[in-house]
Design a protein around this motif. Structure first.
Motif, PDB file in Angstrom:
ATOM      1  N   ARG A  78      -8.213  29.140 -19.502  1.00 51.11           N
ATOM      2  CA  ARG A  78      -9.117  28.627 -20.516  1.00 51.11           C
ATOM      3  C   ARG A  78     -10.543  29.087 -20.209  1.00 51.11           C
ATOM      4  O   ARG A  78     -10.904  29.263 -19.048  1.00 51.11           O
ATOM      5  CB  ARG A  78      -9.019  27.100 -20.582  1.00 51.11           C
TER       6      ARG A  78
ATOM      7  N   THR B 127      -3.819  28.612 -20.422  1.00 53.50           N
ATOM      8  CA  THR B 127      -3.303  28.341 -21.769  1.00 53.50           C
ATOM      9  C   THR B 127      -1.782  28.229 -21.735  1.00 53.50           C
ATOM     10  O   THR B 127      -1.200  27.485 -22.524  1.00 53.50           O
ATOM     11  CB  THR B 127      -3.732  29.447 -22.760  1.00 53.50           C
TER      12      THR B 127
ATOM     13  N   PHE C 160      -1.456  24.580 -20.661  1.00 53.48           N
ATOM     14  CA  PHE C 160      -2.134  23.685 -21.598  1.00 53.48           C
ATOM     15  C   PHE C 160      -1.331  23.563 -22.897  1.00 53.48           C
ATOM     16  O   PHE C 160      -1.163  22.468 -23.440  1.00 53.48           O
ATOM     17  CB  PHE C 160      -3.541  24.219 -21.901  1.00 53.48           C
ATOM     18  N   ASP C 161      -0.809  24.693 -23.373  1.00 50.62           N
ATOM     19  CA  ASP C 161      -0.032  24.689 -24.619  1.00 50.62           C
ATOM     20  C   ASP C 161       1.349  24.061 -24.430  1.00 50.62           C
ATOM     21  O   ASP C 161       1.924  23.512 -25.368  1.00 50.62           O
ATOM     22  CB  ASP C 161       0.129  26.115 -25.166  1.00 50.62           C
TER      23      ASP C 161
ATOM     24  N   LYS D 122       1.946  18.556 -23.987  1.00 48.64           N
ATOM     25  CA  LYS D 122       1.262  17.825 -25.050  1.00 48.64           C
ATOM     26  C   LYS D 122       1.254  16.344 -24.676  1.00 48.64           C
ATOM     27  O   LYS D 122       2.308  15.698 -24.677  1.00 48.64           O
ATOM     28  CB  LYS D 122       1.987  18.003 -26.396  1.00 48.64           C
TER      29      LYS D 122
ATOM     30  N   ALA E   5      -7.967  15.517 -23.744  1.00 50.87           N
ATOM     31  CA  ALA E   5      -7.801  16.899 -24.217  1.00 50.87           C
ATOM     32  C   ALA E   5      -8.766  17.201 -25.360  1.00 50.87           C
ATOM     33  O   ALA E   5      -9.396  18.263 -25.403  1.00 50.87           O
ATOM     34  CB  ALA E   5      -6.363  17.135 -24.653  1.00 50.87           C
ATOM     35  N   GLN E   6      -8.895  16.248 -26.285  1.00 54.70           N
ATOM     36  CA  GLN E   6      -9.781  16.432 -27.433  1.00 54.70           C
ATOM     37  C   GLN E   6     -11.242  16.522 -26.983  1.00 54.70           C
ATOM     38  O   GLN E   6     -12.011  17.346 -27.504  1.00 54.70           O
ATOM     39  CB  GLN E   6      -9.612  15.265 -28.421  1.00 54.70           C
TER      40      GLN E   6
ATOM     41  N   GLU F 216     -12.430  17.654 -24.131  1.00 51.17           N
ATOM     42  CA  GLU F 216     -12.704  18.973 -23.553  1.00 51.17           C
ATOM     43  C   GLU F 216     -12.768  20.048 -24.628  1.00 51.17           C
ATOM     44  O   GLU F 216     -13.605  20.951 -24.571  1.00 51.17           O
ATOM     45  CB  GLU F 216     -11.666  19.321 -22.481  1.00 51.17           C
ATOM     46  N   GLN F 217     -11.886  19.955 -25.626  1.00 54.48           N
ATOM     47  CA  GLN F 217     -11.905  20.940 -26.708  1.00 54.48           C
ATOM     48  C   GLN F 217     -13.200  20.828 -27.514  1.00 54.48           C
ATOM     49  O   GLN F 217     -13.823  21.829 -27.847  1.00 54.48           O
ATOM     50  CB  GLN F 217     -10.687  20.755 -27.614  1.00 54.48           C
ATOM     51  N   ASP F 218     -13.618  19.592 -27.800  1.00 56.08           N
ATOM     52  CA  ASP F 218     -14.855  19.373 -28.561  1.00 56.08           C
ATOM     53  C   ASP F 218     -16.074  19.854 -27.778  1.00 56.08           C
ATOM     54  O   ASP F 218     -16.997  20.445 -28.342  1.00 56.08           O
ATOM     55  CB  ASP F 218     -15.027  17.884 -28.905  1.00 56.08           C
TER      56      ASP F 218
ATOM     57  N   ALA G 191     -16.147  22.187 -25.450  1.00 48.47           N
ATOM     58  CA  ALA G 191     -16.129  23.652 -25.445  1.00 48.47           C
ATOM     59  C   ALA G 191     -16.604  24.200 -26.790  1.00 48.47           C
ATOM     60  O   ALA G 191     -17.396  25.147 -26.857  1.00 48.47           O
ATOM     61  CB  ALA G 191     -14.726  24.163 -25.129  1.00 48.47           C
ATOM     62  N   ALA G 192     -16.139  23.580 -27.875  1.00 45.66           N
ATOM     63  CA  ALA G 192     -16.485  24.040 -29.228  1.00 45.66           C
ATOM     64  C   ALA G 192     -17.970  23.839 -29.530  1.00 45.66           C
ATOM     65  O   ALA G 192     -18.552  24.573 -30.340  1.00 45.66           O
ATOM     66  CB  ALA G 192     -15.640  23.311 -30.263  1.00 45.66           C
TER      67      ALA G 192
END
Length: 428
Positions: free
Chosen positions: A135, A351, A354-355, A358, A368-369, A371-373, A375-376
């Protein structure tokens, strides 16, 4: 994988150093020398810190590895955090460290300086270990002075864990880009409206102070030592002490009495800064509803955040560099291992894993959300490499800030003591 049995001072001390959920079970597997048997079977030694739950998951993962590589056997050894590093230091000094071991950023320069860590770039170049499919940005955590000294197994980032019910009652709703002024105002509002202190003691968390410094063009560490001045810390700790006195920060005595629980899960605070993947502990310990909120900012945008990581490192003395590299590669890329480990050591670093995993629980999904937010949002920077002695400095920061908050030592004396102890640690 709850961390309810981890006392708070340890979890904060170790948060920086370990970047993962820990337990205090001092359980040791088999040690022994690595070697090659007559039929060509190679044995490597693998050590880590953590609790029984982590050991179960790792042993399941090793069984898969040995099935794929029948000529490589793995001997395991694990302890709690403090015991692990005591033993590792003795092994390293005696020239007999484990072939592969769990590691963290605070120890990379320390043991590289002593010639203990293998530069894994040679094995990457040889095709035994891949840095593909990680990632974004996470492999940088294990890179020091152009060498790849560790391979991340999981990542995490600092977050603010909140008691959602208390914040709702106070009418406080943290949004990305909120400022420190707004955060401190919110703590007072929470206390005024609910009679619950706002925070458990933000001023003693080294990794949070690092974010604050990064927002202001500095950092906790530079390559050789501290990246800030005594005047900076005096301001940070003076403000913290005054907020404790005003009751908007949990009394240090209450924090002590609440152990091994956090004062947040004990209902004696509304917020606590920690690593995002530690959020599981609050749900395990407390009876309220907990969630993740954004890090406050200085300028309304820059949080100073970065991904930190637990990682796997290898001994420069191993007789089996290829097999060690194959083991690390399997442990970080194999999808089944990802499913087994889950977020035990942070949000999965590759990845591939991570993929494959779930999370089904609400807390895991939120981590998880988050970290994604993060990063975004484009706010993540690179972690500052820690100088040798950083582990000792972090422990001193927590201890001395605690003495200061309890009024055992004046702020000015606490600051001087911290700088003095840090200087000694860097020179050791």
């Amino acid at each position: 994988m709850g961390t309810g049995n981890v006392e708070r001072r340890t979890i904060l001390k170790v948060a920086g150093a370990s970047m993962a959920t820990l337990g205090l079970a001092a359980t040791t597997g088999c040690g022994g020398d690595s070697g090659t048997s007559a039929d060509g079977t190679v044995t490597i030694r693998y050590s880590w810190w953590g609790a029984d739950e982590r050991a179960k998951r790792i042993n399941q993962s090793i069984a898969l590895f040995e099935k794929k590589y029948p000529k490589i056997k793995v001997k395991t050894d694990f302890q709690d955090y403090a015991s692990f590093w005591e033993k590792f230091q003795t092994q390293a000094a005696g020239g007999n460290p484990p072939d592969v071991f769990q590691n963290a950023v605070g120890f990379l320069r320390k043991y590289d300086k002593r010639g203990i860590l293998m530069d894994l770039k040679s094995q990457i170049d040889a095709g035994n270990l891949s840095l593909d499919h990680f990632r974004a940005g996470v492999t940088k955590v294990g890179e020091v002075d152009g060498k790849q000294l560790g391979i991340p197994v999981g990542s995490n980032t600092m977050a603010l864990v909140v008691d959602k019910k208390v914040l709702a009652k106070a009418g406080v709703d943290p949004q990305p880009g909120w400022t420190w002024d707004e955060y401190f105002k919110a703590l007072k509002t929470i206390h005024d409206k609910t009679k619950v202190p706002g925070d458990t003691g933000y001023f003693g968390i080294m990794y949070l102070y690092d974010l604050y410094l990064r927002q202001n063009g500095k950092a906790f560490f530079d390559k050789d030592g501290l990246g800030f001045e005594q005047t900076d810390l005096t301001e940070w700790w003076t403000d913290g002490y005054n907020r404790v006195k005003a009751g908007i920060i949990t009394s240090p005595k209450t924090v002590e009495q609440d152990k091994p629980k956090s004062s947040l899960s004990a209902g004696h605070a509304a917020c606590e800064f920690t690593w995002d993947n530690f959020t599981v502990r609050y749900s395990a310990e407390g009876t309220s509803e907990y969630g993740l909120a954004p890090i406050p900012t200085t300028d309304g945008k820059d949080t100073g955040q970065y991904l930190a990581s637990l990682m796997l490192s290898a001994s420069a003395r191993t007789q089996h560099p290829k097999e060690v590299a194959q083991f690390i590669d399997f442990m970080v890329h194999d999808p089944e291992v990802g499913k087994i480990m889950g977020y035990d050591r942070g949000v999965l670093a590759t990845t591939d894993q991570f993929d494959a995993y779930k999370p089904t629980d609400a807390v895991g999904k939120e981590i998880a959300q988050y970290e994604q937010d993060t990063a975004a949002a484009g706010v993540l920077g690179a972690i500052t490499p820690h100088p040798s002695g950083a582990d000792t400095v972090e422990a001193a920061f927590l201890r001395i800030s605690g003495d200061m908050a309890q009024g055992k030592t004046k702020v000015s004396d606490a600051v001087k003591q911290f700088f003095s102890e840090s200087e000694a640690a860097f020179q050791a």
